[in-house]
Design an enzyme around this catalytic site. Structure first.
Site, PDB file in Angstrom:
ATOM      1  N   GLY A  10      75.651  16.154  25.330  1.00  0.00           N
ATOM      2  CA  GLY A  10      75.161  16.019  26.713  1.00  0.00           C
ATOM      3  C   GLY A  10      73.965  16.917  26.974  1.00  0.00           C
ATOM      4  O   GLY A  10      73.939  17.666  27.951  1.00  0.00           O
ATOM      5  N   ALA A  11      72.936  16.803  26.114  1.00  0.00           N
ATOM      6  CA  ALA A  11      71.809  17.742  26.210  1.00  0.00           C
ATOM      7  C   ALA A  11      70.541  17.093  26.769  1.00  0.00           C
ATOM      8  O   ALA A  11      69.467  17.673  26.697  1.00  0.00           O
ATOM      9  CB  ALA A  11      71.530  18.352  24.838  1.00  0.00           C
ATOM     10  N   SER A  12      70.675  15.896  27.346  1.00  0.00           N
ATOM     11  CA  SER A  12      69.487  15.236  27.899  1.00  0.00           C
ATOM     12  C   SER A  12      69.097  15.795  29.264  1.00  0.00           C
ATOM     13  O   SER A  12      67.954  15.647  29.697  1.00  0.00           O
ATOM     14  CB  SER A  12      69.747  13.731  28.039  1.00  0.00           C
ATOM     15  OG  SER A  12      70.974  13.513  28.699  1.00  0.00           O
ATOM     16  N   VAL A  62      80.630  10.772  23.394  1.00  0.00           N
ATOM     17  CA  VAL A  62      81.550  11.726  22.756  1.00  0.00           C
ATOM     18  C   VAL A  62      83.007  11.281  22.876  1.00  0.00           C
ATOM     19  O   VAL A  62      83.858  11.696  22.095  1.00  0.00           O
ATOM     20  CB  VAL A  62      81.390  13.157  23.335  1.00  0.00           C
ATOM     21  CG1 VAL A  62      80.029  13.737  22.998  1.00  0.00           C
ATOM     22  CG2 VAL A  62      81.663  13.197  24.837  1.00  0.00           C
ATOM     23  N   TYR A 153      89.342  15.932  37.124  1.00  0.00           N
ATOM     24  CA  TYR A 153      88.345  16.840  36.540  1.00  0.00           C
ATOM     25  C   TYR A 153      89.011  18.182  36.199  1.00  0.00           C
ATOM     26  O   TYR A 153      88.828  18.713  35.090  1.00  0.00           O
ATOM     27  CB  TYR A 153      87.206  17.039  37.543  1.00  0.00           C
ATOM     28  CG  TYR A 153      86.067  17.916  37.066  1.00  0.00           C
ATOM     29  CD1 TYR A 153      85.071  17.412  36.233  1.00  0.00           C
ATOM     30  CD2 TYR A 153      85.980  19.254  37.459  1.00  0.00           C
ATOM     31  CE1 TYR A 153      84.019  18.218  35.801  1.00  0.00           C
ATOM     32  CE2 TYR A 153      84.935  20.069  37.026  1.00  0.00           C
ATOM     33  CZ  TYR A 153      83.955  19.548  36.198  1.00  0.00           C
ATOM     34  OH  TYR A 153      82.921  20.354  35.770  1.00  0.00           O
ATOM     35  N   ALA A 155      92.134  18.823  35.639  1.00  0.00           N
ATOM     36  CA  ALA A 155      93.098  18.670  34.541  1.00  0.00           C
ATOM     37  C   ALA A 155      92.387  18.637  33.197  1.00  0.00           C
ATOM     38  O   ALA A 155      92.812  19.289  32.231  1.00  0.00           O
ATOM     39  CB  ALA A 155      93.912  17.394  34.740  1.00  0.00           C
ATOM     40  N   ILE A 186      76.700  25.262  39.490  1.00  0.00           N
ATOM     41  CA  ILE A 186      75.414  25.361  38.792  1.00  0.00           C
ATOM     42  C   ILE A 186      74.510  24.248  39.321  1.00  0.00           C
ATOM     43  O   ILE A 186      74.940  23.095  39.432  1.00  0.00           O
ATOM     44  CB  ILE A 186      75.600  25.187  37.258  1.00  0.00           C
ATOM     45  CG1 ILE A 186      76.691  26.126  36.708  1.00  0.00           C
ATOM     46  CG2 ILE A 186      74.266  25.386  36.534  1.00  0.00           C
ATOM     47  CD1 ILE A 186      76.390  27.596  36.716  1.00  0.00           C
TER      48      ILE A 186
END
Ligand code: NAP
Length: 245
Positions: A10-12, A62, A153, A155, A186
């Protein structure tokens, strides 16, 4: 070429993008994983290569074991090994518990928890051969304390914390460290659903009176991955402005 090779899921965009930039600028060879945002991933690759960094992109979900395996294999084929896996890919959703459907539950667990299992399972097999490696899982403060209207989320993120602790115990003697970062709020696309009034109310709950930045998380990843953190494993480290203490 540096001897340290990293995969960041998830680095886009958002936190993962900043982690990839930070690691690349500090000498890591990085694989930038994404699911949909090919143009963003390509732009990041071009930006990093222009600065002399070594990187490549890999599209894959993933939550799908075969695609996760192909991601890790891509890193090994390209760079020869994998030294660092950052399990960052994630989705969020705000819903009353009674509105969460079985599909919502499945999608959340698939990306945020099964995705961590899939990538880690494939990476650990290679790290065990080398008797060294570092795995850093991006959980959330909601995995520590639970969030109303984010039960699925919370959990999934709590599951990531449990997995981090158990795996750290299992892999310590093999020279592999496993740690977890639990960010607070964030500033990324993930926060776009909140109104300015809601964001202001949330900020008032934060002792440092600031939202975190992707850089706050990326700097922690860089430290945890480094030899300076050689005695740290199985830990859950918050970066949340004091919102959870
Ligand atoms: P974001 O800006 O929404 O970015 C999410 C990233 O994950 C994107 O690169 C996206 O790829 C990727 N992704 C989503 N599903 C995927 C899948 N199935 N397979 C591969 N990649 C996938 O989110 P963020 O705020 O940076 O969050 C990053 C991580 O930090 C998440 O695990 C999140 O839960 C955690 N976190 C965030 C906050 C916050 O306040 N932002 C707080 C605590 C924890 P595409 O661009 O291709 O869709």
């Amino acid at each position: 070429m540096n001897s340290k090779n990293a995969v960041i899921t998830g680095a886009s965009r958002g936190i993962g993008k900043k982690i990839a930039e930070t690691l690349a600028k500090n000498g890591y060879n990085v694989i930038i994983n994404y699911k949909n945002s090919r143009p963003r991933a390509e732009a990041l690759k071009n930006e990093l290569e222009a600065q002399g960094c070594v990187c490549d992109i890999f599209e894959g979900d993933v939550g799908n074991y075969i695609e996760a395996m192909a991601l890790i294999d891509f890193c090994i084929e390209k760079f020869g090994s994998i030294d660092l896996l950052v399990n960052n890919a994630g989705i969020s959703e705000i819903k009353l518990f009674t509105d969460i459907t079985p599909d919502d539950w499945h999608n959340m667990i698939s990306t945020n928890l099964t995705g961590v299992f899939n990538c880690t399972s494939c990476a650990v097999k290679e790290m065990l051969k080398n008797k060294s490696g570092s795995i850093i899982n991006i959980s959330s403060m909601w995995g520590q304390v639970g969030a109303s209207c984010e039960v699925h989320y919370s959990a999934a993120k709590a599951g990531v914390i449990g997995m981090t602790k158990a795996l750290a115990k299992e892999l310590g003697l093999s020279g592999i460290r496993v740690n977890c970062i639990a960010p607070g709020v964030i500033e990324t696309d993930m926060m776009k659903g909140f109104t300015p009034e809601e964001l202001s109310a949330i900020r008032e709950e934060i002792p440092l009176n600031r939202f975190g930045t992707p850089e706050d998380v990326a700097d922690l990843v860089l430290f945890l991955a480094s030899d300076k953190a050689r005695n740290i494993t199985g830990q859950v480290i918050g970066t949340n402005g004091g919102m959870v203490i």
